[in-house]
Design an enzyme around this catalytic site. Sequence first.
Site, PDB file in Angstrom:
ATOM      1  N   ARG A 170     -54.253 -24.078 -10.509  1.00 27.65           N
ATOM      2  CA  ARG A 170     -55.257 -24.658  -9.621  1.00 27.65           C
ATOM      3  C   ARG A 170     -56.478 -25.025 -10.456  1.00 27.65           C
ATOM      4  O   ARG A 170     -56.525 -24.782 -11.658  1.00 27.65           O
ATOM      5  CB  ARG A 170     -55.667 -23.641  -8.555  1.00 27.65           C
ATOM      6  CG  ARG A 170     -56.123 -22.309  -9.167  1.00 27.65           C
ATOM      7  CD  ARG A 170     -56.622 -21.332  -8.133  1.00 27.65           C
ATOM      8  NE  ARG A 170     -56.816 -19.996  -8.667  1.00 27.65           N
ATOM      9  CZ  ARG A 170     -57.873 -19.578  -9.343  1.00 27.65           C
ATOM     10  NH1 ARG A 170     -58.847 -20.430  -9.603  1.00 27.65           N
ATOM     11  NH2 ARG A 170     -57.977 -18.332  -9.777  1.00 27.65           N
ATOM     12  N   GLU A 216     -49.592  -3.941 -19.715  1.00 29.83           N
ATOM     13  CA  GLU A 216     -49.863  -4.601 -20.989  1.00 29.83           C
ATOM     14  C   GLU A 216     -50.667  -3.684 -21.892  1.00 29.83           C
ATOM     15  O   GLU A 216     -51.495  -2.894 -21.407  1.00 29.83           O
ATOM     16  CB  GLU A 216     -50.688  -5.884 -20.786  1.00 29.83           C
ATOM     17  CG  GLU A 216     -49.943  -7.027 -20.172  1.00 29.83           C
ATOM     18  CD  GLU A 216     -50.830  -8.271 -20.055  1.00 29.83           C
ATOM     19  OE1 GLU A 216     -52.051  -8.137 -20.228  1.00 29.83           O
ATOM     20  OE2 GLU A 216     -50.280  -9.348 -19.776  1.00 29.83           O
ATOM     21  N   LYS A 264     -47.026 -12.917 -12.816  1.00 32.51           N
ATOM     22  CA  LYS A 264     -47.471 -12.773 -14.203  1.00 32.51           C
ATOM     23  C   LYS A 264     -46.336 -12.259 -15.088  1.00 32.51           C
ATOM     24  O   LYS A 264     -46.250 -12.586 -16.273  1.00 32.51           O
ATOM     25  CB  LYS A 264     -48.666 -11.827 -14.269  1.00 32.51           C
ATOM     26  CG  LYS A 264     -49.940 -12.365 -13.630  1.00 32.51           C
ATOM     27  CD  LYS A 264     -51.081 -11.381 -13.815  1.00 32.51           C
ATOM     28  CE  LYS A 264     -52.390 -11.926 -13.263  1.00 32.51           C
ATOM     29  NZ  LYS A 264     -52.389 -12.028 -11.798  1.00 32.51           N
TER      30      LYS A 264
END
Length: 669
Positions: free
Chosen positions: A297, A200, A116
């Site tokens: 995916r 974050e 990420k």
Amino acid sequence: MFDTVLIANRGEIACRVIRTCRRLGIRTIAVFSEADADAQHVRLADAAYPIGGPRPQDSYLRGEAIIEVAKQSGAQAIHPGYGFLSENADFADAVEAAGITFIGPKAASMRRMGSKAGAKELMQAAHVPVVPGYTGADQAPDLLAREAARIGFPLMIKAAHGGGGKGMRIVRVLDEFLPALESCQREARNAFGRDRVLLERYVTRPRHIEIQVFADTHGNTLHLNERECSAQRRYQKVLEESPSVILSPAMRKQMGDAAVAAAQAIDYVNAGTVEFIVESDESGTPTGFYFMEINTRLQVEHPVTELVTGLDLVEWQLRVAAGEPLPLAQDAIRQDGHAIEVRLYAEDPEAGFLPGSGKLERLRLPETNAHVRIDSGVIAGDTVTIFYDPMIAKLIVHDADRASALARMRDALSQCEIGGPKSNIEFLERLVRHPAVVNGTIDTAYLDRHLDEFMPQAEVDRGLLLAAATAQLLSQEGAARDAAAASTDPTSPWAIADGWRLGHAGKRDLAFLHRGDRLLVSAHGSGGNYRIEHDGATHDVAGARLSDGELSARFDGESRRFTIDLDAQRTVAHDGQRRLRLEPVGVYRRDAGASGDGGNRVLAPMPGRVVVVKARAGDEVRAGEEVLVIEAMKMELSLKAPRDGRIGEVRAAAGDFVDADAVLVTLET
């Protein structure tokens, strides 16, 4: 197109891929663990091969065993589904090295998105908006704490690898940061094999919007519009829908364009999902959006996109992997009507959504049609095991608009009944009727803030209880008639189940268990006409009829209709909005009480593996203090001291597998 495809997965996604392949005339190969020898995906496939023990690391995570099966069976391609090895770049490389097609993106694209942290840096370079935070490789706790202080609170710690809500924590003050970091890293290490995290800024009142993207090997990239997944509990999605109620046409286009730019930035091929967080003002109006991650995916919630676009995304995956161009251009993608998905789980919402396991003694789901779709990997009689996700089925509905789709979902849920492990059906029924969902105002933290609003109510609805008792009375009479008809004296008056006795009016007593409480009901009458007494009140029932699972009667003069699900183990009454689930018991049965020493023991709530032991014999603990952590069904469960006291024994060690109700820690008396 391929002749033979191996599905490197299990459960509903394996069944889903098999059905699409069957429609296209493609032969399918399944793989299975010891726990899945009789699973539905094994029965549906043209051939199936064992690959190891019940734990994922002994079977579905063994890439070399799966590739060996593909070679033996002559499979030309491997479909990874979602979860397990679906986002494992090393596995994708190994599949291609074996001369087999991996139905998904290239390993290089996965590696760019597998972190990420790296993904955020790539998106910034591609001018896709990202949330402010820290994505560096230096993971020293002291440095992370300083970065957390710089970003400000509240902030979110996220596992840099993986997804599904694993390895995520919200931290609101600096003093909570290091303990949350340790827990997050441990969970990430157990789930994904790597414990790197990123930090974050935590967006308040966030909405979760994801864009389905597709790209082929001919340079074409497009998106299939959005799904909103803002109804979440602890970062796990519980309701998904398309389209989103908050996006204006302008913002929808901006997000679609950003998603395509994100996919092109990593040379993406095949199906993927670009996830965004949308920030809103106090009125709920979106003010901007930020990139979160790309899931490389197919997503669990892909059916809602299929229903509004009319496309089969698995078929698109197969065609793109076979080298074909995308079947449609961007301007040909339609968005027709509204679709909603919920997931039926074997779990107990009233016990903190504790995952369940056991045999599905009863599994009743609505009939599928143009408006209702069921994706499931189990049928009645199958077992929900402790080794995998406890999802039973996905229930998806589609209609012309959102209000109609919600009405379809409420009706479909009312037709569901699960016997055996506890389920989240009542929770979902309350969810789809809650004003925050009906009005489209729910944000990703709403459920965690107001969870009590969605919990099944403990009190017994009198109307539902009367319906359940009436159904039981009619059922008893029907059983008596059947027994009499099969006897040597079918006209005997003693075979009539009306409670008649010489010298006084007939009376029948019924007893039920509801959430551990015993309910007693008395009834006079027969043949659908009764006087029923409960808790000091008397009610008249007239003209009762039970047919094909529906009960109709006049209750105190008011005509009502109920759906009834009735057998020896359960009586379930549903009035179209609420349900009452009861366990019939003997009128004179005495129920065992608590053992009396529950305050001196910490028990395993379900089978699982001990991850961390924090208690030692002789330690002083306070009520609610964490003493162990166990892992079961892909989640960590914190076990806490039941009272203040001193630890007497610790009967488990990290790594031990324990059975449900095993005594793990005792307190001195």
